[in-house]
Each structure stands twice: as C-alpha cells, then as structure tokens.
Design an enzyme around this catalytic site. Structure first.
Site, PDB file in Angstrom:
ATOM      1  N   GLN A  77       0.815  -1.214   0.000  1.00  0.00           N
ATOM      2  CA  GLN A  77       0.000   0.000   0.000  1.00  0.00           C
ATOM      3  C   GLN A  77       0.849   1.266   0.000  1.00  0.00           C
ATOM      4  OE1 GLN A  77      -2.369  -0.584   3.527  1.00  0.00           O
ATOM      5  NE2 GLN A  77      -3.559  -2.242   2.616  1.00  0.00           N
ATOM      6  N   HIS A 143      -0.877   0.098   5.764  1.00  0.00           N
ATOM      7  CA  HIS A 143      -1.382   1.133   6.668  1.00  0.00           C
ATOM      8  C   HIS A 143      -0.414   2.303   6.837  1.00  0.00           C
ATOM      9  CE1 HIS A 143      -4.466  -1.760   8.737  1.00  0.00           C
ATOM     10  NE2 HIS A 143      -4.487  -1.840   7.411  1.00  0.00           N
ATOM     11  N   GLU A 236     -14.799   4.376  10.102  1.00  0.00           N
ATOM     12  CA  GLU A 236     -15.276   5.476  10.943  1.00  0.00           C
ATOM     13  C   GLU A 236     -15.093   6.834  10.276  1.00  0.00           C
ATOM     14  OE1 GLU A 236     -13.873   3.379  15.188  1.00  0.00           O
ATOM     15  OE2 GLU A 236     -13.116   5.365  14.620  1.00  0.00           O
ATOM     16  N   TYR A 246      -9.049   7.901  20.088  1.00  0.00           N
ATOM     17  CA  TYR A 246     -10.131   7.401  19.233  1.00  0.00           C
ATOM     18  C   TYR A 246     -10.281   5.887  19.265  1.00  0.00           C
ATOM     19  CZ  TYR A 246     -10.982  12.149  18.002  1.00  0.00           C
ATOM     20  OH  TYR A 246     -11.319  13.482  18.094  1.00  0.00           O
ATOM     21  N   TYR A 257     -10.072 -10.177  10.364  1.00  0.00           N
ATOM     22  CA  TYR A 257     -10.313 -10.730   9.041  1.00  0.00           C
ATOM     23  C   TYR A 257     -10.523 -12.241   9.161  1.00  0.00           C
ATOM     24  CZ  TYR A 257      -8.711  -6.214   7.397  1.00  0.00           C
ATOM     25  OH  TYR A 257      -8.570  -4.864   7.173  1.00  0.00           O
TER      26      TYR A 257
END
Length: 364
Positions: A77, A143, A236, A246, A257
C-alpha cells in the site's frame, strides 16, 4: 392519459434523466493514481503510487514524470501518496507531499512528509526537504495513512497509519503509529501541541488511537474531520479534537479478518471517542471532502463525500446540527475503486479512480 400529454411526459422524463449528475473523464492514462491537487491556470497535479508526480490539463494527456521526487518505497500500500498546495502557492510555488520513506536498511519504512518548490514550468521539484518522518520505521507493506491538511493557522496535519502489525502502538504516545500529527511548515513542533509537556510522549502528536486514515478535511468552521479503515467492518468518520483517544484497537465495530473478536470485542469504553458515522460492513474509505459549493444544489452542499475502495462508489453523508447522520446515500455504484475525492476551484467534485487510471469530474 391523454395522447396529447404522452410526448410532453416523455420529454420531461428525458430532461430529468439528463439532469442527474454524471461522471466526465478529465484525465486518463495514469498508473495507479493516488491524489490530485489543482494548480493555478487549470492544470492538475497528480501523484501515482509507484513514485511519479505528473501534471495534466483537463482533456489532455499526463505529462512526463516531474523530476526531483525522492525515492519512495512502492511496496504493498506504500509509495507516493498525498499531495497538497501551500495556501500561498501562487506566490511561493510550495507543495507538500507524503510518501512511504524507505529505511537505511532497505527493509523497513514509514510515512514521511516533504516540502518542495514546483518549478515555474512544472517540470521539476527543487528545495526538496523531508520535514517530518514517522517513528519508528517498521517492516510492513500496510497502513501508511498519509493525508495532509493545512489548517487555518497555517500548521500542517498529517494522518499516520499504525502499520497493521503494530496496532497496539496506536494506544501509546512514544511513537507516531496510529496518530494524527501537527507540525509547522518547516517541520517544527508547535508550542501548543497537546503532548508537548507530557513525559515520554512524542511532541508532534495531536490525537491517537487511529487505525489507517486515508481521509482528512476541514469543514466550514475550520474543524478537522478524519475517516479511517476499520478491520472487517467498523470504518469510521471522526471529528478530531486534540489530545483525544479514538480507541483503536481497544474499541472497534469491526472484527478480525476471517472472523473473531479483536481484543475484548468491545465497541465503547470510557475515555475513548465514538465515531460520528460508522460503516458495517466496511466500505474501505479513501478521500474525503466536505463540499462548500452550491453547484449541485442544496441537498449536496455541506455534505461529506467519501470514495469507496471496496465497492467503487461515492458515499454522501450529511449531518444535522448535532452531528448526527441525517442523509446517507451511495452514488455512481459502478464508478470503480475510488482513491481520492476533491472539490475543484470550479466548485465541482473530482474523483481519482485508481484501477481505471482516470480522474473524473461529477457534472451537475
């Protein structure tokens, strides 16, 4: 129905159908585009995840890669990710971009934020400087987060993923994993950051307990909003307040998963913030804007628009005065994997379609 009315009704139906918003291709021929910004004069500035930054005129072909982009770790990613213009770009030609920065060992990486000057002919970057580098670097393909917002006070906000394998680090303040950070345009730490005087805390941290945020934007009041990926469920939308936690991975509306609870399997805990909006199942949100323009009429104005990587649609969310979801709909369900959503200087929405290598515009 009178036969005389049939042609009128048919014509009216056709007019209404034509009036519905539709997608118009602005640029195509891109390779895994990630973000778009708008240069004076109508040009687009585009990042591609593999490491190229390009310009393009609407309706034209992408330029050759802009010279001067530092080496990126284009793995999984990671790669060349978000890009933003300085608020005074017309005078100083300054841009900010974030990317997966390779470690010296060539095995680890982390998200970095760089500042540079775009040449007058838009063919090269000069004065390139990394002004923030996420700590620690870890060995991971996942991420990176990496969205940039310039606040009304001129400070820069950057969203940082928790790198997937390091999710517990999102709850501790001795690292930048799973955080939103705030720095000056030179990378300096603002004296009023919330953890500047907290022993053991990294001073750039603004908020924590995040998973992987690929959406960051301001509303009309200058407040910061963020969305982040949940695991399997539990995406979210959050209103970001400095110093607050948070919750990830202590609380979540998702699961592992393949199934199974995360941690204690709880969705709420004292001292941890609840999302304003949650998605179960996940839509895999990417790109976030709150539309200021009235080009699409009052229903869309002041709505949040969010791209979906998973389902390939554009999500519209409108909140009431108490920040509760009042309207929510899925638009353009067959658009394709959507990586970025921006409002252009023309007041129109621009969508980055990653898999199709295109940037499209929503015609009102």
């Amino acid at each position: 129905m009178s036969k005389r009315l049939v042609p009128l009704v048919a014509a009216l139906s056709c007019t209404l159908a034509q009036a519905a918003p539709e997608l118009e291709t602005v640029v195509e021929g891109l390779k895994t585009p990630w973000a778009v910004a708008f240069l004076p004069g109508g040009q687009l500035l585009i990042t591609e995840r593999d490491g190229a930054m390009r310009t393009a005129q609407p309706g034209g072909k992408p330029s050759a890669p802009i010279a001067g982009v530092p080496a990126v770790d284009a793995i999984g990613q990671g790669g060349l990710l978000d890009v933003q213009l300085d608020s005074d770009f017309a005078r100083n030609r300054t841009i900010y971009f974030c990317f997966a920065e390779p470690g010296a060992d060539k095995k680890t990486n982390s998200t970095a934020l760089a500042r540079a000057r775009l040449s007058e002919d838009a063919k090269r970057l000069t004065d390139v400087k990394v002004i923030f580098s996420q700590k620690p670097k870890v060995e991971s393909k996942h991420h990176f987060g990496c969205r940039i917002v310039e606040m009304p006070d001129g400070k820069l906000m950057l969203s940082l993923g928790e790198r997937f394998s390091q999710m517990q680090s999102a709850q501790t303040l001795d690292n930048h994993l799973g955080k939103i950070v705030r720095v000056g345009k030179d990378g300096s730490v603002p004296a009023d950051n919330p953890f500047v005087n907290t022993p053991g805390a990294l001073p750039e941290i603004w908020s924590y307990g995040h998973r992987n945020s690929q959406g960051l934007t301001l509303d009309a009041q200058g407040r910061l909003w963020e969305h982040e990926h949940g695991p399997q469920g539990g995406d979210e939308l959050n209103l970001i307040t400095p110093k607050l936690n948070y919750g990830w991975p202590v609380i979540t509306y998702g699961e592992n998963y393949g199934g199974g609870k995360i941690g204690d399997g709880i969705a709420a805990k004292a001292g941890m913030e609840q999302p304003i909006v949650k998605w179960v199942p996940s839509i895999a949100p990417a790109g976030l804007v709150r539309l200021k323009s009235a080009k699409y009429g009052p229903a869309w104005q002041n709505s949040f628009f969010i791209g979906s990587l998973k389902f390939g649609h554009l999500e519209r969310v409108k909140l009431d005065a108490d920040n509760r979801p009042a309207e929510q709909e899925r638009l353009f369900p067959d658009a394709g994997r959507m990586r970025d959503v921006r409002e252009g200087p023309d007041g129109l929405l621009y969508l980055v379609l990653e898999a199709h290598g295109r940037i499209v515009r929503v015609k009102p």
